[in-house]
Design a protein around this motif. Structure first.
Motif, short mmCIF file in Angstrom:
data_model
loop_
_atom_site.label_atom_id
_atom_site.label_comp_id
_atom_site.label_asym_id
_atom_site.label_seq_id
_atom_site.Cartn_x
_atom_site.Cartn_y
_atom_site.Cartn_z
N ASP A 64 0.74 -1.07 -0.17
CA ASP A 64 0.02 0.03 0.28
C ASP A 64 0.85 1.24 -0.07
OD1 ASP A 64 -2.37 -1.55 0.01
OD2 ASP A 64 -2.65 -1.39 2.12
N ILE A 65 1.94 1.18 0.50
CA ILE A 65 2.81 2.26 0.86
C ILE A 65 3.44 2.55 -0.70
CG2 ILE A 65 5.02 3.22 1.82
CD1 ILE A 65 4.06 1.97 4.38
N MET A 66 3.87 1.35 -1.33
CA MET A 66 4.50 1.52 -2.68
C MET A 66 3.62 1.91 -3.80
SD MET A 66 7.80 0.37 -2.50
CE MET A 66 7.99 0.16 -4.39
N GLN A 67 2.31 1.74 -3.44
CA GLN A 67 1.23 2.05 -4.46
C GLN A 67 0.73 3.64 -4.05
OE1 GLN A 67 0.20 0.40 -7.28
NE2 GLN A 67 2.06 -0.69 -6.64
N GLU A 68 1.27 4.11 -3.02
CA GLU A 68 1.14 5.65 -2.43
C GLU A 68 -0.25 5.81 -1.69
OE1 GLU A 68 2.46 7.95 -5.82
OE2 GLU A 68 4.51 7.90 -5.30
N LYS A 69 -0.87 4.66 -1.40
CA LYS A 69 -2.09 4.53 -0.57
C LYS A 69 -1.99 5.55 0.69
CE LYS A 69 -5.50 1.89 1.78
NZ LYS A 69 -6.16 0.66 2.02
N TRP A 70 -0.75 5.60 1.08
CA TRP A 70 -0.45 6.43 2.21
C TRP A 70 0.76 6.97 2.02
CZ3 TRP A 70 -1.46 1.22 4.30
CH2 TRP A 70 -2.76 1.23 4.87
N GLN A 71 0.94 8.44 2.14
CA GLN A 71 2.21 9.19 1.94
C GLN A 71 3.09 9.34 3.33
OE1 GLN A 71 2.76 10.56 -1.12
NE2 GLN A 71 0.78 9.25 -1.57
N GLU A 72 4.35 9.83 3.09
CA GLU A 72 5.25 9.93 4.18
C GLU A 72 4.47 10.78 5.30
OE1 GLU A 72 8.90 11.64 2.81
OE2 GLU A 72 9.57 9.90 1.88
N GLU A 90 2.03 10.21 7.13
CA GLU A 90 0.53 10.18 7.07
C GLU A 90 0.34 8.95 8.04
OE1 GLU A 90 -3.23 9.34 4.26
OE2 GLU A 90 -1.20 9.36 3.40
N ARG A 140 8.97 4.49 1.41
CA ARG A 140 8.87 3.71 -0.14
C ARG A 140 10.22 3.47 -0.46
NH1 ARG A 140 8.40 4.48 -5.53
NH2 ARG A 140 6.67 3.51 -6.42
N GLU A 141 11.29 4.21 -0.53
CA GLU A 141 12.47 3.73 -0.93
C GLU A 141 13.11 2.83 -0.05
OE1 GLU A 141 11.78 7.18 0.04
OE2 GLU A 141 11.15 7.64 -2.21
#
Length: 124
Positions: A20-28, A30, A77-78
């Protein structure tokens, strides 16, 4: 979420959060759903979710803010990408190479299949 029988549930939950983080469901930075909310949604024991969050926190993918909950860590994400690439190169790629050799597939055939895959899976 449908759980696989051959892996620990807490690892599968952690993997889903990473996805979900990789798919940007949640941002840094958040806020993530609470342990209790996640447990209810997934119909699992809160201790299982807590174990997932602890693993993600150990990997510095999420962080806990006292009294506020868990948040996506800066650079998460990184970090996930780095971990997943390492795992792929060390675990999945050798299996793939072995299969390619066994099936006598050339690098050119694989490249063409990969290009076709990318063409078929373009965002709409």
């Amino acid at each position: 979420m449908r759980f696989e029988e051959n892996r620990n549930i807490f690892q599968q939950i952690a993997d889903q959060f990473c996805w979900d983080i990789m798919q940007e469901k949640w941002q840094e930075n958040e806020r993530l759903p609470s342990i209790r909310e996640t447990a209810v949604e997934l119909q699992v024991n809160p201790n299982t979710v807590m174990k997932s969050f602890a693993e993600l926190e150990d990997l510095q993918i999420i962080y806990k803010q006292r009294g506020m909950g868990y948040y996506v860590a800066p650079g998460a994400r990184e970090k996930i990408l780095q971990i997943r690439k390492h795992d792929f190169f060390n675990n999945e790629l050798p299996k793939l190479f072995k299969t390619l050799k066994m099936l006598e597939l050339s690098p050119e055939e694989l490249t063409e299949l990969y290009r076709k895959y990318l063409g078929d899976n373009k965002p709409s």
